[in-house]
Design a protein around this motif. Structure first.
Motif, PDB file in Angstrom:
ATOM      1  N   HIS A  91       0.856  -1.190   0.000  1.00 34.53           N
ATOM      2  CA  HIS A  91       0.000   0.000   0.000  1.00 34.53           C
ATOM      3  C   HIS A  91       0.894   1.243   0.000  1.00 34.53           C
TER       4      HIS A  91
ATOM      5  N   GLU B 253      -6.882   1.808  -4.645  1.00 32.14           N
ATOM      6  CA  GLU B 253      -7.379   1.112  -3.455  1.00 32.14           C
ATOM      7  C   GLU B 253      -8.443   1.896  -2.700  1.00 32.14           C
TER       8      GLU B 253
ATOM      9  N   VAL C 111     -10.579  -3.850  -3.142  1.00 29.61           N
ATOM     10  CA  VAL C 111      -9.267  -4.102  -2.499  1.00 29.61           C
ATOM     11  C   VAL C 111      -9.167  -5.472  -1.830  1.00 29.61           C
TER      12      VAL C 111
ATOM     13  N   LYS D  17     -10.027  -0.811   3.610  1.00 26.05           N
ATOM     14  CA  LYS D  17      -8.783  -0.041   3.466  1.00 26.05           C
ATOM     15  C   LYS D  17      -8.624   0.986   4.606  1.00 26.05           C
TER      16      LYS D  17
END
Ligand SMILES: Cc1cc2nc3c(=O)[nH]c(=O)nc-3n(C[C@H](O)[C@H](O)[C@H](O)COP(=O)(O)OP(=O)(O)OC[C@H]3O[C@@H](n4cnc5c(N)ncnc54)[C@H](O)[C@@H]3O)c2cc1C
Ligand code: SF4
Length: 550
Positions: free
Chosen positions: A265, A307, A333, A389
């Motif tokens: 990420h 994302e 995601v 996320k």
């Protein structure tokens, strides 16, 4: 020569112009022709051929293909291996904890999905599109959006034959104007024209910042005794620390092929982190290393993924154009899947375009597409996972995962514990100054299981015309030195998966070197530079990676 002195560009008129021959763009082109066969449709693709710039896992949810081409399963198509075994592990430095499938929310199940090369899927879609009369031009990058009365009126491809210093080489040719009644921007994550459109029309004013990950992938041919066709395996945890999001995928398919990949990420905080080296380290885990022993690494590449999900999708319709696929941010995601929504969004956009053309309209805003996506299968896919996320970012992998699992379970029955959480800072703003972070010691590659960047880029078959202007634009070189180098210790040298950026000492002073010819078009620098000082623009069409089957 300034632009005013350049010869005029030739223009061609179409009903529909599509930018990008990925699953979203090709699905849009096919669907328009299915609904309105007399419509003229053109697709431009910056890769040297369709599929050359496509990099994905890929386990595909067939919901998109089933809707677009209902016969695809019965045809002699690309290699597709049905998923037979679905595993999820949390890794520690030497151990692994397998989560029972029963604990995982049903929406994460891969039952009924297929393991494929998404590049091969795109080649198949391109054949279908051409059979319907779509014109596809690979090797042409859309470099500029054309506007008329503040509405999008098509795109222009880039000029060819400009030297590094801006002079026109003997083969200089102006780009073409491809004018359309509607233009579909399907450039994938962090599209360069998409970024400009979002800024011009304020499309992201009411959405959360888009979030990104960097996905790295190697394609391996393993020895037959290691091959488990149909096995899909995901991990979270090691080698990343609890505060850094990401994880791996391993998909066994085809002729002893294993797609191995790692996503980091891009809201990581330590400027010393290198996503490439983390991926190399991941392969050394006891659970993993045996899979690759005796095998051959066939290909390497990298690409950003979006994302942000549900709350980060900008407005997707504006006068004369629409966004589709990962350019709009339709990736799920926790499923690491976006290709199904790419196809579905291309189709949905096409349906609104076909209706508008049928009513004699042109270059207006397709408000119906904007209104439709949230209540469509795309919205139903993204809404239940919208907090994964933000929870992961806020609470780290272990606690964040547990809370996200709970939230996905309750969302499955229509309830949410958290409402819709916000993402917080954009990814470029999350790095801490190097002085407050620890350098990370990475392994020396052994050339068998772990590799260096340059030998990896070699396997992406990346090629750019060398005598052309650098396509990585640094707005303020002094800021790059005073901030990127002096404050953050030059993270570009580590986040770039292709070794494009280097700080070299020259006469006792650091100099920023850009090896633009190595760029695999992942777009990470455009996302992660701490000052947003680097802008990725398309190089000459045809340049970039040449992925055979990624
Ligand atoms: C490592 C990784 C693993 C993934 N795993 C999976 C998975 O297992 N399953 C899944 O469903 N999804 C997966 N995804 C996501 C999936 O790949 C994307 O959702 C999907 O590719 C999006 O399709 P798209 O058409 O929107 O964009 P893309 O596939 O990115 O295609 C965009 C195309 O447009 C072209 N283009 C871009 N800009 C221009 C321009 N200006 N001019 C001309 N051409 C242009 C590009 O060259 C490219 O060919 C993964 C992604 C990554 C990076
Ligand atoms: S230069 Fe930028 S876009 Fe190119 S490979 Fe490196 S990080 Fe990715």
């Amino acid at each position: 020569m300034n632009t005013a002195e350049l010869p005029a560009r030739e223009a061609m008129e179409f009903d529909v112009v599509v930018v990008g021959a990925g699953p979203a763009g090709l699905a849009a082109a096919i669907r328009v022709k299915q609904l309105a066969p007399d419509t003229s449709v053109v697709v431009v693709e910056k890769g040297s051929e369709v599929g050359a710039h496509i990099l994905s896992g890929a386990v595909i949810d067939p919901i998109g293909l089933d809707a677009l081409l209902p016969d695809w399963r019965n045809e002699e198509t690309f290699v597709k291996t049905a998923v037979t075994d679905d595993r999820f592990y949390v890794l520690g430095p030497s151990g692994a904890l397998r989560l029972p499938n029963l604990l995982l929310p049903p929406l994460l199940s891969n039952h009924g999905n297929f393991i494929v090369s998404l590049g091969d899927v795109c080649r198949y879609l391109a054949q279908k599109a051409e059979a319907l009369g779509v014109e596809i031009y690979p090797g042409f990058a859309a470099a500029e959006v054309l506007y008329e009365n503040d509405a999008v009126a098509g795109i222009a491809t880039g000029d060819m034959g400009i030297g590094k210093d801006g002079h026109h080489k003997p083969g200089f040719a102006r780009g073409m104007e491809l004018r359309g009644k509607y233009t579909v921007f399907a450039e994938g994550a962090r599209g360069s024209l998409t970024k400009a459109l979002i800024a011009r029309y304020g499309l992201a004013q009411h959405s959360e910042p888009q979030k990104f990950g960097l996905g790295l992938k190697e394609l391996w041919q393993v020895t037959p005794d290691k091959h488990r066709p149909g096995l899909v395996q995901h991990t979270a945890g090691w080698p990343l620390d609890n505060g850094t999001g990401g994880g791996s995928f391993i998909y066994h398919y085809g002729d002893n092929l294993v797609a191995a990949g790692f996503v980091v990420h891009l809201n990581y905080t330590n400027p010393y982190l290198s996503p490439f080296e983390e991926f190399q380290r991941f392969k050394t885990h006891p659970l993993m290393r045996d899979t690759f022993a005796g095998g051959t690494r066939l290909c390497y590449g990298a690409r950003a993924i979006g994302e942000g999900g549900w709350q980060s999708v900008p407005r997707v319709a504006f006068p004369g154009g629409v966004l589709a696929g990962c350019g709009a941010g339709f990736l799920n995601v926790p499923r690491i899947k976006g290709s199904h929504n790419a196809v579905l969004s291309g189709m949905l956009a096409a349906e609104h375009i076909a209706t508008a053309l049928g009513e004699g309209r042109a270059n207006d805003e397709l408000a119906g597409y904007e209104a439709a996506w949230r209540s469509s299968a795309i919205g139903r896919d993204l809404r239940p996972v919208r907090n994964v996320k933000p929870l992961w970012s806020k609470f780290g992998t272990l606690m964040g995962f547990a809370l996200a699992g709970l939230d996905m379970w309750t969302n499955t029955i229509g309830l949410s514990l958290f409402g819709t959480l916000r993402h917080g800072k954009p990814d470029y703003a999350t790095l801490k100054p190097a002085a407050s972070c620890k350098p990370i010691a990475y392994l020396k590659p052994d050339g068998k299981l772990t590799f260096d960047r340059l030998s990896s880029v070699y396997l992406s078959n990346t090629n750019h015309e060398e005598d052309q202007p650098v396509h990585l634009l640094v707005r303020d070189p002094a800021l790059q030195k005073s901030s990127e180098h002096d404050v953050y210790a030059g993270p570009s040298a580590r986040y770039c998966p292709a070794g494009v950026y280097e700080w070299v000492e020259e006469g006792g002073k650091p100099r920023f070197v850009i090896n633009a010819q190595n760029c695999v078009h992942c777009k990470t620098c455009d996302i992660k530079d701490p000052n947003q000082n680097i802008t990725w623009v398309p190089p000459e069409g045809g340049g970039g990676p040449n992925y055979p089957n990624m």
